[in-house]
Design a protein around this motif. Sequence first.
Motif, short mmCIF file in Angstrom:
data_model
loop_
_atom_site.label_atom_id
_atom_site.label_comp_id
_atom_site.label_asym_id
_atom_site.label_seq_id
_atom_site.Cartn_x
_atom_site.Cartn_y
_atom_site.Cartn_z
N GLU A 92 58.15 25.73 66.09
CA GLU A 92 57.84 27.16 66.15
C GLU A 92 59.16 27.92 65.96
O GLU A 92 59.98 28.01 66.88
CB GLU A 92 57.19 27.52 67.49
N PHE A 93 59.38 28.46 64.78
CA PHE A 93 60.60 29.19 64.47
C PHE A 93 60.48 30.64 64.92
O PHE A 93 59.42 31.25 64.82
CB PHE A 93 60.88 29.16 62.95
N HIS A 94 61.58 31.21 65.43
CA HIS A 94 61.67 32.62 65.77
C HIS A 94 62.54 33.34 64.77
O HIS A 94 63.45 32.76 64.19
CB HIS A 94 62.26 32.78 67.19
N SER A 95 62.26 34.61 64.59
CA SER A 95 63.02 35.42 63.65
C SER A 95 64.45 35.63 64.16
O SER A 95 64.67 35.81 65.35
CB SER A 95 62.34 36.77 63.44
N THR A 96 65.40 35.60 63.23
CA THR A 96 66.83 35.83 63.58
C THR A 96 67.28 37.21 63.19
O THR A 96 68.45 37.54 63.32
CB THR A 96 67.70 34.80 62.88
N SER A 97 66.30 38.01 62.68
CA SER A 97 66.71 39.36 62.25
C SER A 97 66.13 40.45 63.16
O SER A 97 66.75 41.49 63.36
CB SER A 97 66.25 39.61 60.80
N SER A 98 64.96 40.18 63.77
CA SER A 98 64.33 41.22 64.59
C SER A 98 64.71 41.11 66.05
O SER A 98 64.64 42.07 66.80
CB SER A 98 62.79 41.13 64.43
N GLU A 99 65.11 39.94 66.52
CA GLU A 99 65.45 39.74 67.92
C GLU A 99 66.94 39.84 68.12
O GLU A 99 67.73 39.60 67.20
CB GLU A 99 64.96 38.34 68.37
N PRO A 100 67.37 40.16 69.36
CA PRO A 100 68.81 40.14 69.65
C PRO A 100 69.36 38.73 69.47
O PRO A 100 68.68 37.73 69.71
CB PRO A 100 68.89 40.60 71.12
N ALA A 101 70.65 38.68 69.07
CA ALA A 101 71.29 37.39 68.78
C ALA A 101 71.30 36.50 70.01
O ALA A 101 71.09 35.28 69.93
CB ALA A 101 72.72 37.61 68.27
N ALA A 102 71.52 37.08 71.18
CA ALA A 102 71.60 36.27 72.40
C ALA A 102 70.27 35.58 72.67
O ALA A 102 70.23 34.45 73.16
CB ALA A 102 72.00 37.16 73.59
N ASP A 103 69.16 36.28 72.35
CA ASP A 103 67.84 35.71 72.60
C ASP A 103 67.58 34.52 71.69
O ASP A 103 67.17 33.44 72.14
CB ASP A 103 66.75 36.77 72.41
N TYR A 104 67.76 34.71 70.36
CA TYR A 104 67.36 33.62 69.47
C TYR A 104 68.37 32.46 69.50
O TYR A 104 68.02 31.32 69.27
CB TYR A 104 67.11 34.10 68.03
N THR A 105 69.65 32.72 69.80
CA THR A 105 70.60 31.60 69.91
C THR A 105 70.30 30.76 71.13
O THR A 105 70.39 29.53 71.10
CB THR A 105 72.05 32.11 69.97
N ALA A 106 69.88 31.43 72.22
CA ALA A 106 69.51 30.67 73.43
C ALA A 106 68.26 29.84 73.17
O ALA A 106 68.16 28.68 73.62
CB ALA A 106 69.29 31.64 74.60
N TYR A 107 67.34 30.45 72.42
CA TYR A 107 66.09 29.75 72.11
C TYR A 107 66.38 28.50 71.28
O TYR A 107 65.92 27.40 71.60
CB TYR A 107 65.14 30.70 71.36
N TYR A 108 67.13 28.68 70.20
CA TYR A 108 67.36 27.55 69.29
C TYR A 108 68.25 26.48 69.93
O TYR A 108 68.09 25.28 69.65
CB TYR A 108 67.98 28.03 67.98
N THR A 109 69.15 26.89 70.80
CA THR A 109 70.00 25.90 71.48
C THR A 109 69.16 25.05 72.44
O THR A 109 69.29 23.82 72.49
CB THR A 109 71.11 26.61 72.26
N GLU A 110 68.26 25.73 73.14
CA GLU A 110 67.41 25.00 74.10
C GLU A 110 66.48 24.03 73.34
O GLU A 110 66.34 22.86 73.73
CB GLU A 110 66.58 26.00 74.90
N LYS A 111 65.89 24.50 72.23
CA LYS A 111 64.99 23.66 71.47
C LYS A 111 65.74 22.48 70.82
O LYS A 111 65.20 21.38 70.71
CB LYS A 111 64.25 24.48 70.41
N ALA A 112 66.99 22.74 70.39
CA ALA A 112 67.78 21.67 69.76
C ALA A 112 68.02 20.55 70.74
O ALA A 112 67.94 19.36 70.39
CB ALA A 112 69.11 22.23 69.25
N ARG A 113 68.30 20.91 72.01
CA ARG A 113 68.56 19.88 73.02
C ARG A 113 67.27 19.09 73.34
O ARG A 113 67.32 17.88 73.55
CB ARG A 113 69.13 20.52 74.26
N GLU A 114 66.14 19.82 73.37
CA GLU A 114 64.88 19.12 73.63
C GLU A 114 64.55 18.13 72.51
O GLU A 114 64.18 16.98 72.76
CB GLU A 114 63.74 20.14 73.76
#
Length: 603
Positions: free
Chosen positions: A55-77
């Motif tokens: 499930e990909f999230h947009s990197t243009s509409s959300e704040p950078a801190a939100d989507y970087t935290a999301y993708y970092t967490e998913k990458a570790r999982e």
Amino acid sequence: MKSFRFRLTAIILTLIGISVIAAGLTMGQIFKESHIKALEENMAREINLLRSTFEFHSTSSEPAADYTAYYTEKARELAGLINSRITFINKDGTVIGDSEMDIGKMDNHALRDEIRLAEEKGSGSAIRYSDTLKQNMLYVAEPVSTDSGFDGFIRVSMSLQAIDEGMQRAWIAMIIGLLLLFLAASLVSYRVAGNLTSPLEHITKVANRISKLDYDARVELKRNDEVGQLAAAINGMADSLQMQMKTIRDNEDLLQRVMSNMTGGILMIDAQGKIALVNRETERMLGISSSRVTGRAYHELKQHYGLTKLVEHSIQNRERMHEEVSVFNPGERLILLDGVPMQDEASYRGMLFLLQDVTAIRRLENMRSEFVANVSHELKTPIAAVKGFAETLLGGGVKDEETARSFLQIIYDESERLNRLISDILDLSKIESKRSPLECEPVHLSSFFDMINGTLAKVAEKKHISLQVEVPEELFIEADEDKLRQIFLNLISNGVNYTHEGGIVKLKVKELSQDSEPEKVVFTVSDTGIGIPKKDLPRIFERFYRVDKGRSRSSGGTGLGLSIVKHLVELHHGSVTVDSELGLGTTFTVELPLLQQVEEQQE
């Protein structure tokens, strides 16, 4: 000497080793490449699975801190599920999630090989060393673009440590096997090589001795196989070389003697314009060294510009030449240069030049011409005087007996002068042609110079000139007395003639003894006369050369006296020198050996 056997054994073992190593390297490389290829395909399938299920999230509409935290967490999982490192990267190369590193410390990945290839070809892979994990890593990346607004790359990486460890185990096993193979092959190869190389080593030793010019070496081997035939061929070759080298050495020795003793110079230029041969006479003429110019371009003779230009012209035109050229070494020499091309119908081998030093010949020709001219001039003067006064007397133009008598006296004096001139010319001719050999005997010098003094005393008294003689009473010399008299009559009479009234002419004789040289007698004839200018000193021994022509003729001189003196002194193997100061006087020094050598006298 078993070096050849060892070399053959080493060659066999080296070939075995190279073959095994090459096979091992090839198999290892194939194994490694196939395993890496399988990993790349597996990692690509994992990326495709993530692309379709994640499930990909947009990197243009959300704040950078939100989507970087999301993708970092998913990458570790996801990394925990597939046992691989997962990295999410934006289109511009910015890392927005990584399973192992803080993305804030990671640089832009746009120029990474796998990202660049993925963007160009749709899929990219690369292997490089990871500074984070301190090991080689395999990276696989593919581009992902979703409707949810994600546009970037998913990169999966995996350690190659397992592959490297497997390869190390394979190498260890291969090395152990190779060592065992070497041990077995060494024993077999050494025995086989020994049977093959033992006679060859003996032949090699003999061949080496022959190559070092030991032509007496022979192969002592009695076999009927190919090795025996080789041994017989080596022995035959040695016999032939021995005979040929003897012939070559004899010819070289003969040629070297001919070249070294030639009176003419030899200069050989090869087809490339390099000096191929220079003999000893050419070295002497040109002041060069054969060892320094041989093998170098003929332009190395540039100090002899005229000679070099003639050689260059002859080489360029490949034609015969016959020219004279002046060289300086250090004085001027006149060289006759003959050149001939060395060529046949098939090839051109260069140019051969013959050099003849004709300086002495040309000088003699000039001297002969000058001598004839001078003799003609000297004879013409008294003959003209005799003829003129005789014609006057015959014509009856002189009535006075006293005047007629003075004319007859002049005719007599001139005829006497003419007689002396002819006599001197004949004497000089005999001396120079060596038709006047020495007839040596002991001469008591004190008595000899008393006689000379008696001959010249009246002439000296007329001019009130003092003749002084210092001669050791007991001194004898071995010489030709007549020629010795001619020498000192000329020198002392010259002193009397060129000394003013009331002057002094002095003769001093002394014996000179040196340990390393034969004993000599030194004669010094000095006067207080008019002297000789410095510029004339080098030429006063030349025939007919006069410092003061008018004074010489008035004194009855022929101009040949000093030339006769020089030749007679040299005939006695002595030397004569002169020293003079204008207006103060002149000193002639004659050095003669006390005893004449028998060998020299025979010459």
